[in-house]
Design a protein around this motif. Structure first.
Motif, PDB file in Angstrom:
ATOM      1  N   UNK A   1       1.083  -1.093  -0.169  1.00 41.23           N
ATOM      2  CA  UNK A   1      -0.129  -0.332   0.211  1.00 41.23           C
ATOM      3  C   UNK A   1       0.955   1.213  -0.004  1.00 41.23           C
ATOM      4  N   UNK A   2       1.477   0.975   0.846  1.00 36.57           N
ATOM      5  CA  UNK A   2       2.860   2.412   0.402  1.00 36.57           C
ATOM      6  C   UNK A   2       2.990   2.835  -0.764  1.00 36.57           C
ATOM      7  N   UNK A   3       3.916   1.185  -1.333  1.00 34.67           N
ATOM      8  CA  UNK A   3       4.709   1.903  -2.627  1.00 34.67           C
ATOM      9  C   UNK A   3       3.192   2.122  -3.886  1.00 34.67           C
ATOM     10  N   UNK A   4       2.082   1.480  -3.547  1.00 34.12           N
ATOM     11  CA  UNK A   4       1.140   2.350  -4.255  1.00 34.12           C
ATOM     12  C   UNK A   4       0.399   3.758  -4.621  1.00 34.12           C
ATOM     13  N   UNK A   5       0.628   4.156  -2.579  1.00 34.05           N
ATOM     14  CA  UNK A   5       0.900   5.732  -2.215  1.00 34.05           C
ATOM     15  C   UNK A   5       2.059   6.679  -3.130  1.00 34.05           C
ATOM     16  N   UNK A   6       2.894   6.110  -3.196  1.00 41.49           N
ATOM     17  CA  UNK A   6       4.099   7.263  -3.751  1.00 41.49           C
ATOM     18  C   UNK A   6       4.540   6.823  -4.920  1.00 41.49           C
ATOM     19  N   UNK A   7       4.262   5.724  -5.480  1.00 44.28           N
ATOM     20  CA  UNK A   7       4.184   5.966  -7.006  1.00 44.28           C
ATOM     21  C   UNK A   7       3.359   5.759  -7.723  1.00 44.28           C
ATOM     22  N   UNK A   8       2.103   5.629  -7.497  1.00 36.91           N
ATOM     23  CA  UNK A   8       0.762   5.710  -8.111  1.00 36.91           C
ATOM     24  C   UNK A   8      -0.108   6.835  -7.997  1.00 36.91           C
ATOM     25  N   UNK A   9       0.109   7.199  -6.859  1.00 36.59           N
ATOM     26  CA  UNK A   9      -0.833   8.062  -5.923  1.00 36.59           C
ATOM     27  C   UNK A   9      -2.081   7.792  -5.623  1.00 36.59           C
ATOM     28  N   UNK A  10      -2.470   6.435  -5.586  1.00 37.38           N
ATOM     29  CA  UNK A  10      -3.316   5.876  -4.951  1.00 37.38           C
ATOM     30  C   UNK A  10      -3.702   6.410  -3.550  1.00 37.38           C
ATOM     31  N   UNK A  11      -5.206   6.395  -2.742  1.00 38.04           N
ATOM     32  CA  UNK A  11      -5.824   6.628  -2.148  1.00 38.04           C
ATOM     33  C   UNK A  11      -5.602   8.357  -1.752  1.00 38.04           C
ATOM     34  N   UNK A  12      -5.202   9.303  -2.372  1.00 38.31           N
ATOM     35  CA  UNK A  12      -5.195  10.391  -2.359  1.00 38.31           C
ATOM     36  C   UNK A  12      -6.502  11.177  -2.387  1.00 38.31           C
ATOM     37  N   UNK A  13      -7.143  10.970  -3.095  1.00 43.50           N
ATOM     38  CA  UNK A  13      -8.247  11.344  -3.181  1.00 43.50           C
ATOM     39  C   UNK A  13      -9.420  10.904  -2.359  1.00 43.50           C
ATOM     40  N   UNK A  14     -10.485  11.566  -2.178  1.00 47.64           N
ATOM     41  CA  UNK A  14     -11.192  10.821  -1.217  1.00 47.64           C
ATOM     42  C   UNK A  14     -12.746  10.415  -2.637  1.00 47.64           C
ATOM     43  N   UNK A  15     -12.048  10.092  -3.413  1.00 43.72           N
ATOM     44  CA  UNK A  15     -13.400  10.101  -4.249  1.00 43.72           C
ATOM     45  C   UNK A  15     -13.965   9.051  -5.149  1.00 43.72           C
ATOM     46  N   UNK A  16     -15.355   8.599  -4.718  1.00 45.33           N
ATOM     47  CA  UNK A  16     -15.807   7.268  -4.267  1.00 45.33           C
ATOM     48  C   UNK A  16     -15.730   6.837  -6.073  1.00 45.33           C
ATOM     49  N   UNK A  17     -15.709   7.187  -7.029  1.00 45.96           N
ATOM     50  CA  UNK A  17     -14.988   6.799  -8.298  1.00 45.96           C
ATOM     51  C   UNK A  17     -13.430   6.015  -9.102  1.00 45.96           C
ATOM     52  N   UNK A  18     -12.699   6.750  -7.908  1.00 48.23           N
ATOM     53  CA  UNK A  18     -11.639   6.159  -7.883  1.00 48.23           C
ATOM     54  C   UNK A  18     -11.381   4.421  -8.656  1.00 48.23           C
ATOM     55  N   UNK A  19     -10.450   4.076  -8.832  1.00 47.05           N
ATOM     56  CA  UNK A  19     -10.597   2.935  -9.201  1.00 47.05           C
ATOM     57  C   UNK A  19     -10.344   1.783  -7.721  1.00 47.05           C
ATOM     58  N   UNK A  20      -9.739   2.148  -6.756  1.00 46.47           N
ATOM     59  CA  UNK A  20      -8.849   1.715  -5.760  1.00 46.47           C
ATOM     60  C   UNK A  20     -10.460   1.484  -4.618  1.00 46.47           C
ATOM     61  N   UNK A  21     -11.476   3.101  -5.310  1.00 44.01           N
ATOM     62  CA  UNK A  21     -12.861   2.741  -4.088  1.00 44.01           C
ATOM     63  C   UNK A  21     -13.564   1.897  -4.728  1.00 44.01           C
ATOM     64  N   UNK A  22     -14.039   1.917  -6.142  1.00 44.11           N
ATOM     65  CA  UNK A  22     -14.921   1.184  -6.489  1.00 44.11           C
ATOM     66  C   UNK A  22     -13.973  -0.307  -6.869  1.00 44.11           C
TER      67      UNK A  22
END
Length: 147
Positions: A79-100
């Protein structure tokens, strides 16, 4: 095979006090280096935009590795890698791929927990008895009584 205690007794019998002193120094050195590592996290924290920003902050302001950041914050190193490399989970957007993906996984879990509805008897009677027996016989499912 000789045990360490037997070896030590043999050294004592032979009067090899220097060897015993060296053996004691080695034991003391090993005791000093021996540590109890902290336990791994049992349950991870839920990934949130706030936690993602904290990961980026630690990554940018310290020389910590991803594994160290993950251990400190109680999350998976992936998860740390996903945040650093891909910017995942930075937006509280329900339409984001990780939220879906999270919502789909939750829906699958909810389906697995809900008991399956039984077919009405009228629907069972519509299928000929011989065909029902064949379909039941093809199932490879064990129950506790089978064991």
């Amino acid at each position: 095979m000789t045990t360490l205690k037997e070896f030590e007794d043999a050294l004592r019998e032979q009067g090899m006090h220097m060897a015993l002193a060296i053996l004691q120094k080695m034991r003391d050195r090993d005791r000093e280096k021996r540590t109890v590592s902290p336990g791994r996290r049992i349950a991870g924290r839920k990934m949130t935009p706030e936690l993602a920003r904290e990961i980026l902050d630690l990554h940018g302001t310290t020389d910590m590795t991803q594994q160290e950041i993950a251990f400190q914050l109680g999350v998976n190193q992936g998860r740390v890698n996903e945040v650093i490399k891909r910017g995942k989970w930075l937006a509280d957007n329900p339409a984001s791929p990780e939220a879906q993906a999270r919502d789909k996984a939750k829906a699958r879990m909810a389906e697995a927990v809900l008991p399956r509805k039984k077919a009405p008897k009228a629907a069972l009677n519509a299928v000929p008895k011989k065909q029902r027996a064949r379909s039941i016989g093809n199932q490879a499912q064990l129950s506790l009584g089978d064991l």
